[in-house]
Design a protein around this motif. Structure first.
Motif, PDB file in Angstrom:
ATOM      1  N   MET A  72      28.351 -61.541  10.242  1.00  7.82           N
ATOM      2  CA  MET A  72      27.022 -61.073  10.627  1.00  7.82           C
ATOM      3  C   MET A  72      27.053 -60.455  12.015  1.00  7.82           C
ATOM      4  O   MET A  72      27.790 -60.862  12.892  1.00  7.82           O
ATOM      5  N   ALA A  73      26.233 -59.420  12.202  1.00  6.42           N
ATOM      6  CA  ALA A  73      26.157 -58.749  13.501  1.00  6.42           C
ATOM      7  C   ALA A  73      24.693 -58.515  13.818  1.00  6.42           C
ATOM      8  O   ALA A  73      24.030 -57.740  13.165  1.00  6.42           O
ATOM      9  N   PHE A  74      24.169 -59.217  14.800  1.00  4.04           N
ATOM     10  CA  PHE A  74      22.785 -59.035  15.186  1.00  4.04           C
ATOM     11  C   PHE A  74      22.611 -57.677  15.857  1.00  4.04           C
ATOM     12  O   PHE A  74      23.451 -57.237  16.631  1.00  4.04           O
ATOM     13  N   SER A  75      21.493 -57.020  15.574  1.00  4.80           N
ATOM     14  CA  SER A  75      21.252 -55.705  16.164  1.00  4.80           C
ATOM     15  C   SER A  75      21.053 -55.803  17.671  1.00  4.80           C
ATOM     16  O   SER A  75      21.075 -54.798  18.366  1.00  4.80           O
ATOM     17  N   THR A  76      20.840 -57.007  18.187  1.00  8.35           N
ATOM     18  CA  THR A  76      20.596 -57.179  19.619  1.00  8.35           C
ATOM     19  C   THR A  76      21.826 -57.725  20.328  1.00  8.35           C
ATOM     20  O   THR A  76      21.711 -58.433  21.310  1.00  8.35           O
ATOM     21  N   ARG A  77      23.010 -57.400  19.813  1.00  5.44           N
ATOM     22  CA  ARG A  77      24.243 -57.947  20.382  1.00  5.44           C
ATOM     23  C   ARG A  77      24.262 -57.743  21.899  1.00  5.44           C
ATOM     24  O   ARG A  77      24.054 -56.653  22.417  1.00  5.44           O
ATOM     25  N   GLY A  78      24.524 -58.819  22.595  1.00  7.83           N
ATOM     26  CA  GLY A  78      24.573 -58.751  24.049  1.00  7.83           C
ATOM     27  C   GLY A  78      23.267 -59.138  24.712  1.00  7.83           C
ATOM     28  O   GLY A  78      23.246 -59.423  25.895  1.00  7.83           O
ATOM     29  N   SER A  79      22.168 -59.178  23.949  1.00  6.78           N
ATOM     30  CA  SER A  79      20.885 -59.533  24.529  1.00  6.78           C
ATOM     31  C   SER A  79      20.745 -61.046  24.613  1.00  6.78           C
ATOM     32  O   SER A  79      21.495 -61.805  23.994  1.00  6.78           O
ATOM     33  N   ALA A  80      19.749 -61.482  25.383  1.00  6.07           N
ATOM     34  CA  ALA A  80      19.495 -62.913  25.499  1.00  6.07           C
ATOM     35  C   ALA A  80      19.130 -63.506  24.144  1.00  6.07           C
ATOM     36  O   ALA A  80      19.525 -64.636  23.822  1.00  6.07           O
ATOM     37  N   LEU A  81      18.394 -62.757  23.314  1.00 12.41           N
ATOM     38  CA  LEU A  81      18.010 -63.245  21.996  1.00 12.41           C
ATOM     39  C   LEU A  81      19.239 -63.429  21.114  1.00 12.41           C
ATOM     40  O   LEU A  81      19.379 -64.452  20.431  1.00 12.41           O
ATOM     41  N   ALA A  82      20.155 -62.465  21.127  1.00 16.40           N
ATOM     42  CA  ALA A  82      21.367 -62.574  20.325  1.00 16.40           C
ATOM     43  C   ALA A  82      22.198 -63.769  20.755  1.00 16.40           C
ATOM     44  O   ALA A  82      22.748 -64.494  19.908  1.00 16.40           O
ATOM     45  N   LYS A  83      22.308 -63.987  22.052  1.00 17.89           N
ATOM     46  CA  LYS A  83      23.086 -65.120  22.545  1.00 17.89           C
ATOM     47  C   LYS A  83      22.452 -66.439  22.134  1.00 17.89           C
ATOM     48  O   LYS A  83      23.158 -67.391  21.756  1.00 17.89           O
ATOM     49  N   LEU A 100      19.684 -63.092   9.220  1.00 20.20           N
ATOM     50  CA  LEU A 100      20.379 -61.851   8.894  1.00 20.20           C
ATOM     51  C   LEU A 100      19.397 -60.689   8.813  1.00 20.20           C
ATOM     52  O   LEU A 100      18.184 -60.868   8.757  1.00 20.20           O
ATOM     53  N   GLY A 101      19.945 -59.473   8.781  1.00 17.54           N
ATOM     54  CA  GLY A 101      19.108 -58.296   8.702  1.00 17.54           C
ATOM     55  C   GLY A 101      18.653 -57.833  10.066  1.00 17.54           C
ATOM     56  O   GLY A 101      19.139 -58.279  11.108  1.00 17.54           O
ATOM     57  N   LEU A 120      12.183 -61.091  14.201  1.00 17.81           N
ATOM     58  CA  LEU A 120      12.550 -62.426  14.648  1.00 17.81           C
ATOM     59  C   LEU A 120      13.970 -62.507  15.195  1.00 17.81           C
ATOM     60  O   LEU A 120      14.294 -63.426  15.947  1.00 17.81           O
ATOM     61  N   VAL A 121      14.828 -61.559  14.817  1.00 16.52           N
ATOM     62  CA  VAL A 121      16.215 -61.586  15.282  1.00 16.52           C
ATOM     63  C   VAL A 121      16.603 -60.312  16.015  1.00 16.52           C
ATOM     64  O   VAL A 121      17.768 -60.109  16.340  1.00 16.52           O
ATOM     65  N   SER A 122      15.630 -59.460  16.286  1.00 19.93           N
ATOM     66  CA  SER A 122      15.915 -58.175  16.912  1.00 19.93           C
ATOM     67  C   SER A 122      14.877 -57.883  17.988  1.00 19.93           C
ATOM     68  O   SER A 122      13.696 -58.208  17.848  1.00 19.93           O
ATOM     69  N   ASN A 123      15.313 -57.251  19.057  1.00 21.67           N
ATOM     70  CA  ASN A 123      14.406 -56.809  20.103  1.00 21.67           C
ATOM     71  C   ASN A 123      13.943 -55.377  19.906  1.00 21.67           C
ATOM     72  O   ASN A 123      13.287 -54.812  20.782  1.00 21.67           O
TER      73      ASN A 123
END
Length: 324
Positions: A37-48, A308-309, A313-316
């Motif tokens: 899985m790869a969150f669209s916000t990779r590197g953001s505080a939400l992704a972490k 996922l997706g 809720l999982v993306s900024n």
């Protein structure tokens, strides 16, 4: 001085890397299907935050296996509701161990019918959002309060046992104009010819019928039919992210149901996990136990976030808002 105190950012990144490595090599885990899985916000505080909580969740899965070994020692030997002095029930194996990274609040009445929701503040500004509600039963405070908080939301309700939403929607002209009710049943197969009563639709068919590719909030309370219905829906996507942001569901494990057998229930639950669903809240239905004295704790409300997706809720990523 501890490493975290000296280098907090480095420590967070290190934990994320460890977590990713664990997923890559955990091929025998229920989580193996989401290891890429790869969150669209990779590197953001939400992704972490999501990645870190996923690592904590994987630790909970190890504890589940330990509990199975203790009381089994294999799943087929686990009694979901033991009566010989054992200090556990079925629900102790399936704790809501994931943390919603947004505000969690109860929507609807305080008693039976209200649900716990993740990140409504992320959904409310959307110019278009969709709520699907399966199981209305004449009480619609949950759906009504969602629509009041989110003026861009429309609700699609399904229940073959009643003829409309409850008065919370039916007596409010604004909410009624944004609601759509159908006397259909949710099922694992389509059976809706002229001779079928009630008419049964799969969730995927209903989404296609409505022209929808995403559901912001999915509520399911269908008295035990949730198992096959959701299994069919998940299987139809063949590992692709499920098209909804969160799920509020009442799970029914009545004694007469095959789903009350621990191995079968465990397999269904692990299917939800493999599809990216993580429980962030649970609430036993104590009203049911109070009304029907002497029953087991068979009914529990769960709230899941879909990790996922690419959704709010999982993306900024910015979403179309009412002001646009």
């Amino acid at each position: 001085m501890a490493l975290y105190a000296r280098h907090p950012r480095f420590t967070v990144v290190l934990l994320i890397l460890i977590f990713i490595s664990m997923l890559m090599f955990a091929n025998d885990s229920p989580l193996s299907s989401v290891r890429s899985m790869a969150f669209s916000t990779r590197g953001s505080a939400l992704a972490k935050e999501l990645a870190l909580d996923e690592m904590y969740y994987s630790e909970m899965l190890k504890r589940r296996q330990q509990l199975i070994k203790k009381w089994g020692p294999t799943p087929d030997k686990v009694d979901p509701f033991p009566s010989h002095g054992e200090f556990y029930t079925l629900w102790d194996f399936f704790l809501p161990s994931f943390s919603c990274p947004h505000r969690v609040e109860r929507i609807g009445i305080m008693g039976d019918g209200g649900k716990w929701v993740c990140g409504l503040e992320r959904i409310a500004p959307k110019s278009q959002c969709r709520i699907y509600s399966f199981g209305v039963n004449g009480e619609s405070s949950f759906e009504a309060d969602l629509m009041k908080a989110a003026p861009g939301c429309q609700v699609y309700g399904y229940d073959f046992s009643v003829g409309s939403f409850g008065p919370e929607i039916e007596e409010d002209n604004d909410l009624k104009s944004r609601s759509h009710f159908f006397s259909y049943a949710l099922g694992h197969e389509d059976k809706h010819t002229a001779a079928d009563n009630p008419k049964v639709y799969t969730l995927r068919t209903l989404m296609e019928k409505n022209g929808h590719d995403f559901i912001d909030i999915l509520k399911v309370d269908i008295e035990g039919n949730e198992f096959d219905s959701l299994s069919t829906f998940i299987d139809s996507f063949h590992g692709e992210p499920l098209p909804f942001g969160q799920l509020q569901i009442e799970i029914h494990v009545f004694p007469s149901s095959a789903w009350s057998e621990f191995p079968k229930f465990l397999g269904w639950w692990e299917k939800l996990e493999a599809a990216g669903l993580r429980p962030f809240f649970s609430e036993p239905n104590l009203v049911y136990m109070n009304l029907v004295r002497g029953v087991r704790p068979d009914l529990v409300e769960y709230s899941f976030i879909n990790i996922l997706g690419d959704h709010e809720l999982v993306s900024n990523r910015p979403s179309p808002s009412l002001s646009h």
